[in-house]
Scaffold this active site. Structure first.
Site, short mmCIF file in Angstrom:
data_model
loop_
_atom_site.label_atom_id
_atom_site.label_comp_id
_atom_site.label_asym_id
_atom_site.label_seq_id
_atom_site.Cartn_x
_atom_site.Cartn_y
_atom_site.Cartn_z
N ASP A 140 18.43 33.43 49.75
CA ASP A 140 19.71 33.77 50.36
C ASP A 140 19.53 33.89 51.87
OD1 ASP A 140 22.28 34.57 50.83
OD2 ASP A 140 22.20 36.38 49.61
N ASP A 150 25.12 29.19 51.24
CA ASP A 150 23.93 29.79 51.83
C ASP A 150 22.99 30.42 50.82
OD1 ASP A 150 25.70 31.79 51.14
OD2 ASP A 150 25.38 33.00 52.94
N GLU A 151 23.16 30.12 49.51
CA GLU A 151 22.22 30.70 48.54
C GLU A 151 22.06 29.77 47.35
OE1 GLU A 151 23.49 34.12 46.23
OE2 GLU A 151 25.56 33.83 46.92
#
Length: 429
Positions: free
Chosen positions: A25, A115-116
């Site tokens: 993350d 974003d993860e």
């Protein structure tokens, strides 16, 4: 930087290498990108957005600034806060690049947002070392190649790996040994669990449940009374780290949704009606682009105190028409407000369409005076709206999204946050 290994209890020798799931993350991603692009912002409290905070740096979070917060309130908490507009193409570019780094180590990657991602490295330890070694290599490469901080959790299940990555923040690594996972998990606050939002956290606190360990020891009937049967059973299983989900490399969303943070707005028609129409427009366009339609429409209304209420309805026939979806959502929101007459302000609206299926040709239905007949895709009005949607979609494909639209949305009457930011969060269908 945090890097730790949750060890086995004393007297147990060796390391069970079944902890092969990683959750990576990027830390405060949007704000971190802005600080990367403009070095003068590094180490300073910044927020992406304006009227509404879309994202905040860790320096801003230290003052209590959070995403979805009205800009005025954020400035009250942090007078030195710097607002920036947002570089959405860079967010997409750097998010893609970070996920690509993970893909260089294993093909078993499940991206869950810009974003993860989760990854299973079970089959590549002979090439790159232990899962912990792989996690360290990913973090080094993301920092060296992209200039961004990333936190990674390593565990035996997806749920525990995600929690480990949250504990590792900012810019850290936590590896949970399977033999010590409950020792690690049960001391943590319930707020870290998947599915525990502010409302659920308050409800659990009312029965004395503050930690995951306390949740694990709570009788099932008590959780069912507070949370409902399904939610209670799910959280109880996760509290014991019972999570059978595998990595889904070809994951597709089971629903299509969109939400808008409004700041603090009056709970009146002139506010919620254009907002819902705009959300319905975005969702309907995505569904039609993939030849999909859905039967269940769910709305979520968040009030000024951040308490949220949801309402849903399941239709006899699947829908994808913008105006039908907007009217159904509006009726649900009106029902929510009617049941909460003391709530005068709203801070967020969301719509989701689920039970998706392939959108086939609709046959014209006879007018039989059925309830909600105008909302049926095969009614005369439904067919007309279907034709209008197709015309709008074609015009937008050729001339762009803003070339044509519906009502106040077409006139620019509603824009809670930039569409580019919203599109980054929309999962592929």
């Amino acid at each position: 930087m945090l890097e730790s290994l949750v060890q086995k209890p004393q007297g147990v020798v060796g390391m069970d290498m079944t902890a092969t799931i990683l959750h990576a993350d990027l830390d405060a991603f949007y704000a971190s990108v802005e600080q990367l692009l403009d070095p003068s912002l590094r180490g300073r409290p910044i927020a992406v957005g304006g009227g509404v905070v879309l994202a905040a740096s860790y320096e801003a979070r230290a003052f209590g600034v959070r995403g979805g917060m009205p800009g005025r309130r954020a400035r009250e908490l942090c007078p030195q806060l710097i607002f920036v507009g947002g570089h959405f193409e860079d967010y997409q570019r750097l998010g893609d690049a970070a996920i690509a780094v993970i893909g260089d180590f294993t093909p078993l990657v499940e991206r869950v947002s810009i974003d993860e991602a989760f990854a299973d490295v079970v089959g590549c330890t002979h090439l790159f070392g232990s899962p912990a070694d792989i996690a360290r290599a990913i973090r080094r490469r993301v920092r060296a190649e992209l200039g961004l901080p990333i936190s990674v959790g390593v565990a035996r299940t997806k749920h525990l790996a995600k929690i480990a990555s949250q504990v590792a923040k900012p810019n850290g690594l936590v590896v949970v040994d399977p033999a010590a996972e409950l020792d690690f998990l049960h001391d943590l606050p319930v707020a870290l669990m998947w599915g525990v939002g502010p409302v659920t956290q308050v409800r659990l606190a009312e029965i004395g449940v503050l930690t995951i360990g306390q949740l694990a020891q709570t009788p099932g009937w008590s959780l069912e009374h507070v949370l409902g049967r399904a939610a209670g059973e799910k959280l109880a299983a996760l509290a014991w780290n019972r999570d059978p989900r595998d990595i889904e490399t070809q994951h597709r969303a089971r629903s299509a949704g969109a939400q808008s943070a409004l700041g603090r707005q009056p709970a009146v028609e002139r506010v919620f009606r254009p907002a819902l129409l705009h959300l319905a427009d975005r969702i309907g366009t995505r569904l039609r682009a993939k030849s999909l339609a859905g039967r269940t429409v769910t709305v979520r209304v968040r009030f000024a105190d951040l308490r949220a209420v949801t309402r849903a309805v399941t239709m006899d026939a699947p829908i994808s028409a913008t105006l039908i979806l907007a009217e159904i959502a509006e009726a649900l929101v009106r029902a929510v407000l009617a049941h909460h007459p003391d709530e005068k302000y709203i801070s967020l609206l969301a719509i989701a369409v689920s039970q998706l299926e392939t959108d086939t040709d609709v046959q014209l239905e006879l007018a039989l005076g059925l309830e909600n007949e105008a909302l049926r895709p095969g009614s005369k009005r439904g067919m007309a709206r279907r034709a209008a949607d197709r015309a709008v979609d074609k015009i937008r494909d050729r001339f762009g999204w803003d070339s044509v639209g519906y009502g106040s949305v077409a006139l620019g009457g509603f824009r809670s946050v930039p569409d580019a930011f919203r599109e980054l969060a929309e999962r592929d269908l």
